[in-house]
Motif scaffolding. Sequence first.
Motif, PDB file in Angstrom:
ATOM      1  N   PRO A 129       0.822  -1.215   0.000  1.00 46.03           N
ATOM      2  CA  PRO A 129       0.000   0.000   0.000  1.00 46.03           C
ATOM      3  C   PRO A 129       0.855   1.262   0.000  1.00 46.03           C
ATOM      4  N   HIS A 130       0.632   2.133  -0.971  1.00 46.86           N
ATOM      5  CA  HIS A 130       1.322   3.419  -0.988  1.00 46.86           C
ATOM      6  C   HIS A 130       0.582   4.452  -0.150  1.00 46.86           C
ATOM      7  N   THR A 131      -0.719   4.591  -0.373  1.00 45.15           N
ATOM      8  CA  THR A 131      -1.513   5.565   0.368  1.00 45.15           C
ATOM      9  C   THR A 131      -2.844   4.944   0.747  1.00 45.15           C
ATOM     10  N   THR A 132      -3.366   5.352   1.899  1.00 48.94           N
ATOM     11  CA  THR A 132      -4.656   4.870   2.381  1.00 48.94           C
ATOM     12  C   THR A 132      -5.456   6.060   2.890  1.00 48.94           C
ATOM     13  N   ALA A 133      -6.726   6.131   2.507  1.00 50.82           N
ATOM     14  CA  ALA A 133      -7.630   7.170   2.996  1.00 50.82           C
ATOM     15  C   ALA A 133      -8.940   6.521   3.385  1.00 50.82           C
ATOM     16  N   VAL A 134      -9.663   7.148   4.312  1.00 45.78           N
ATOM     17  CA  VAL A 134     -11.030   6.719   4.614  1.00 45.78           C
ATOM     18  C   VAL A 134     -11.903   7.969   4.615  1.00 45.78           C
ATOM     19  N   VAL A 135     -12.929   7.951   3.786  1.00 46.78           N
ATOM     20  CA  VAL A 135     -13.786   9.121   3.586  1.00 46.78           C
ATOM     21  C   VAL A 135     -15.247   8.675   3.525  1.00 46.78           C
ATOM     22  N   PRO A 136     -16.175   9.552   3.951  1.00 51.05           N
ATOM     23  CA  PRO A 136     -17.595   9.209   3.860  1.00 51.05           C
ATOM     24  C   PRO A 136     -18.123   9.482   2.453  1.00 51.05           C
ATOM     25  N   VAL A 137     -18.654   8.475   1.814  1.00 53.80           N
ATOM     26  CA  VAL A 137     -19.259   8.622   0.489  1.00 53.80           C
ATOM     27  C   VAL A 137     -20.738   8.310   0.634  1.00 53.80           C
ATOM     28  N   ALA A 138     -21.585   9.348   0.474  1.00 55.74           N
ATOM     29  CA  ALA A 138     -23.032   9.196   0.650  1.00 55.74           C
ATOM     30  C   ALA A 138     -23.354   8.572   2.010  1.00 55.74           C
ATOM     31  N   GLY A 139     -22.611   8.984   3.049  1.00 53.27           N
ATOM     32  CA  GLY A 139     -22.874   8.522   4.400  1.00 53.27           C
ATOM     33  C   GLY A 139     -22.212   7.221   4.781  1.00 53.27           C
ATOM     34  N   THR A 140     -21.563   6.551   3.844  1.00 55.01           N
ATOM     35  CA  THR A 140     -20.902   5.282   4.124  1.00 55.01           C
ATOM     36  C   THR A 140     -19.394   5.476   4.096  1.00 55.01           C
ATOM     37  N   PRO A 141     -18.694   5.128   5.192  1.00 55.84           N
ATOM     38  CA  PRO A 141     -17.236   5.291   5.169  1.00 55.84           C
ATOM     39  C   PRO A 141     -16.597   4.307   4.202  1.00 55.84           C
ATOM     40  N   ARG A 142     -15.676   4.822   3.406  1.00 54.55           N
ATOM     41  CA  ARG A 142     -15.048   4.014   2.366  1.00 54.55           C
ATOM     42  C   ARG A 142     -13.529   4.093   2.507  1.00 54.55           C
ATOM     43  N   VAL A 143     -12.876   2.925   2.537  1.00 53.38           N
ATOM     44  CA  VAL A 143     -11.418   2.871   2.560  1.00 53.38           C
ATOM     45  C   VAL A 143     -10.920   2.833   1.123  1.00 53.38           C
ATOM     46  N   ILE A 144     -10.016   3.757   0.789  1.00 55.12           N
ATOM     47  CA  ILE A 144      -9.469   3.860  -0.559  1.00 55.12           C
ATOM     48  C   ILE A 144      -7.964   3.697  -0.459  1.00 55.12           C
TER      49      ILE A 144
END
Length: 314
Positions: free
Chosen positions: A242-257
Motif C-alpha cells: 500500500p502506498h496511500t490509504t484514505a477513509v472518507v464518507p461517500v453518501a454517508g458510508t465510510p469508504r477505505v481507498i
Amino acid sequence: MRRITNAHRSRAHPLAWWFPDDGRELLFTTGCEGDGELRCWDTVSGRRVVDFEADPWLIVHNGALASLPDGRLILATSDPDGLHRWDAQTGQSLGRVDNTTTIWQVTTATTANGRKLFIGAGIDGHLHRWDAATGESDGPSWECNRGYVITLTPLTLPDGTPLMATGGEDDTVRRWHAETGEPVGEPLPVSPDARVFNLASCRLPDRRVLLVAHDDEQSIHRWDAATGEPFGPPIPTGNRYPHTTAVVPVAGTPRVIVAYDDDTVRQWNALTGEQLALPHPGYHAAAILRPDGTVVLATGSRDGALRLDHMSTA
C-alpha cells in the motif's frame, strides 16, 4: 472520471487538497522520488498554477498543509533529511526545520490555543512537532513506537479529546493525547510481526470515530478510536504494497481507498469489509471531503496523468 494531462509525463503523486474561499480546487503533487518536481494544480481548469523552487534531487515522502491566521498557506513535505516548509501560494522555499531525522510522514494539528503545528513521524521512533508559521520546534519530541514511526494521523474523539495515532515497526497502532503526549488506551494490534504503513480516520454518522490501519501483511484493520474495539475482522487485500490509504464518507458510508504498488486503486466499505467497484489505475492517491459534502479522489499513474473522480454515491 476526469483526466489532467501532466506535460512533463513524469509520475504525479497527489499530496494534498486545498479549497480556497474563491471556489477553486487546488491539488498539490510531487513527481518521482528525486526528480525535483513539486507543483500545484487548479483542478477545475486543469492548469498548473504554482511551480515550487525545488532542488532537482528533491525526494518527497508525503505532504501536509497549514492555513495560518495571517492568510498564508504553508506546505510541509517530509523526506530523508527531515521536513521542508514552502509558501504554498508562491512556491518559495521557506527552508528546512532544525532536525536531522528522516521523517516518513507529516500531518497538521491545531493546538488548544489555535496554533497550527506540523507533526512528523520519525525514523528515530519519535513524533516531532514544529510551529507551522515559524518552523521552530514545539518542545521536545515524543517517544512513541519501538523502531521507526512510519505513519500517523490526527483525530478528535466525540468528547473533544484530540488524539494522534501512530504506527510503525512494532506491529501495533498507538494513541496519544495530542496536547500532552500521554498514551491513551492500550496499543491496538495488527498482524503479527507486521509494519503499519498507513493510518487514516473518519467520523461516522453516529459520531464515533473510525480508525483504519493498513499493514504490510496485506490486511486492513479497523477500530473505534475511542474504545479500541475492532470493527470486525481484518480485511484481506492480497499481495500488494500500500502506498496511500484514505477513509472518507461517500453518501454517508465510510469508504477505505488504497493506492497500491501494482498501479491500482481499490475501495472497500469500511464497516462491512465488502470490496466496492472495480479497481482503477493509480499509483498514489489523495481523497478529501469537499465543502459541498461530496468526495473528490485524485490518483496519479505511471503514465504521468492525474485523474479526478468526484464521488457522490456509494
